[in-house]
Write a protein that holds these residues in place. Sequence first.
Motif, mmCIF file in Angstrom:
data_model
loop_
_atom_site.group_PDB
_atom_site.id
_atom_site.type_symbol
_atom_site.label_atom_id
_atom_site.label_comp_id
_atom_site.label_asym_id
_atom_site.label_seq_id
_atom_site.Cartn_x
_atom_site.Cartn_y
_atom_site.Cartn_z
ATOM 1 N N SER A 165 9.527 -4.704 0.184
ATOM 2 C CA SER A 165 9.211 -3.728 -0.571
ATOM 3 C C SER A 165 7.667 -3.700 -0.132
ATOM 4 O O SER A 165 6.511 -2.308 -0.879
ATOM 5 N N ALA A 166 7.585 -4.105 0.973
ATOM 6 C CA ALA A 166 5.942 -3.219 1.271
ATOM 7 C C ALA A 166 6.399 -1.919 2.439
ATOM 8 O O ALA A 166 6.883 -1.480 2.322
ATOM 9 N N ASP A 167 5.118 -1.787 2.041
ATOM 10 C CA ASP A 167 4.998 -0.815 2.617
ATOM 11 C C ASP A 167 5.132 -0.476 3.749
ATOM 12 O O ASP A 167 5.602 -1.198 4.321
ATOM 13 N N LYS A 168 5.935 0.732 4.694
ATOM 14 C CA LYS A 168 6.040 0.839 6.189
ATOM 15 C C LYS A 168 4.604 1.484 7.336
ATOM 16 O O LYS A 168 4.941 0.986 7.904
ATOM 17 N N ILE A 169 3.600 1.069 6.927
ATOM 18 C CA ILE A 169 2.899 1.507 7.731
ATOM 19 C C ILE A 169 1.923 -0.104 6.218
ATOM 20 O O ILE A 169 1.933 0.827 5.259
ATOM 21 N N VAL A 170 1.534 -0.757 7.027
ATOM 22 C CA VAL A 170 0.199 -1.335 6.645
ATOM 23 C C VAL A 170 -1.031 -1.749 7.283
ATOM 24 O O VAL A 170 -1.146 -2.310 8.873
#
Length: 400
Positions: A165-170
């Motif tokens: 579920s994490a963003d593709k850019i952090v």
Amino acid sequence: MRWWMRCKLEVVPRLLVGFNQNRNGSLRWISTSEPGTTSKRFAALWGNGDFGRLGLGTPNSQWTPTICTAFQDYNNSVCSISCGGAHTLFLSENGRVSATGLNDFGQLGISDKKAYTFDPLEVSSLPDEVIQISAGYYHSAAVTVNGELYMWGKNSSGQLGLGKSADKIVYSPTRVDWLKGTRIKKIALGSEHSVAITDDGAVLSWGAGGAGRLGHGHQSGYLGENGSLFLFGEKTVDKFGFGDAKSAQSPYVINELPSCHEVACGGYHTGVITSGGELYTWGSNENGCLGIGSSSLISLPRRVEGPLSEVRVCEIACGWKHSAAISDDGKIFTWGWGGSNGTFSVDGQSSGGQLGHGTDIDNFEPKVVSFNNNNENNVKAVQVSCGFNHTGAVFDYTSC
């Protein structure tokens, strides 16, 4: 001292008093009225300077080691450096992390509004003291004194380990919560994958799994407690010395080597240091990155000789197609891809210079990186890192 551990160094007033920088980036020695016993740890970088990856305040390439003046403060001494694709991480004596260069995927960990920076900026959102850093091609990582792992940057293949579920850019350092309760000892980043070693010796990997790079089923490796070397990943046309197999999907021990104490993996080549201080390399040998005097592909470990046969090697670093080593007397040797195959440009606009020899010519054997000054013995390398086409190192300077 191992390269991944944050160092403790006593310093005294008037640090780094012995040299200055010329306009062309070389070092010259100046006199000081306060000799005394001085010892200073500093960072120098060279190679491609696009997007400020060298942290020198400009995008210019540097053909020889050039001091990063951002860390000359008494309490901000650099003790570790990690070069990525087009960015660089610095770890200071005070346990803080700084970053410079390209930020197109948030790999600097500073802001989503800054595309790049020419000067190192502190990664201020890290909550604890950091003891180890690693820069991948587009992502970054830091291990805190408590053994917690923080990651940021590109996450297109799950290489940050933050879950589906994490963003593709952090853009900001984020703790890898699924490791809660596990102390991380070491982290190493590839182009789109990550490998960690825990305090109890377990090896963990995540991210892009193509070509067997994760070892459970781009090249990765780790050392066992008894000094055995394990590697896994792509080895098309025998690049990595595993016979006729196309890809190793699980860790594979290299029996041809004696006990090893350090390993480094580059674009498509590998280097290891034995317990006796000998350097062995193998794999793809484009531009002479194996340091064996030719560009022939080598599928089994071969000792790097030449000037390195006369010294003990204590550290190895592998970039995309160039390599660097530190000898036990503190000298840095580099070899492999020089940058632009002879298109040397005096205005600093060539893509080369990562070998630090003043040109962008390929070197097929190790060659010592010279500071061109009269007090070169006062400067000793303690750590080195190779990026895509830039190199950084940490040095000790001691005045007489």
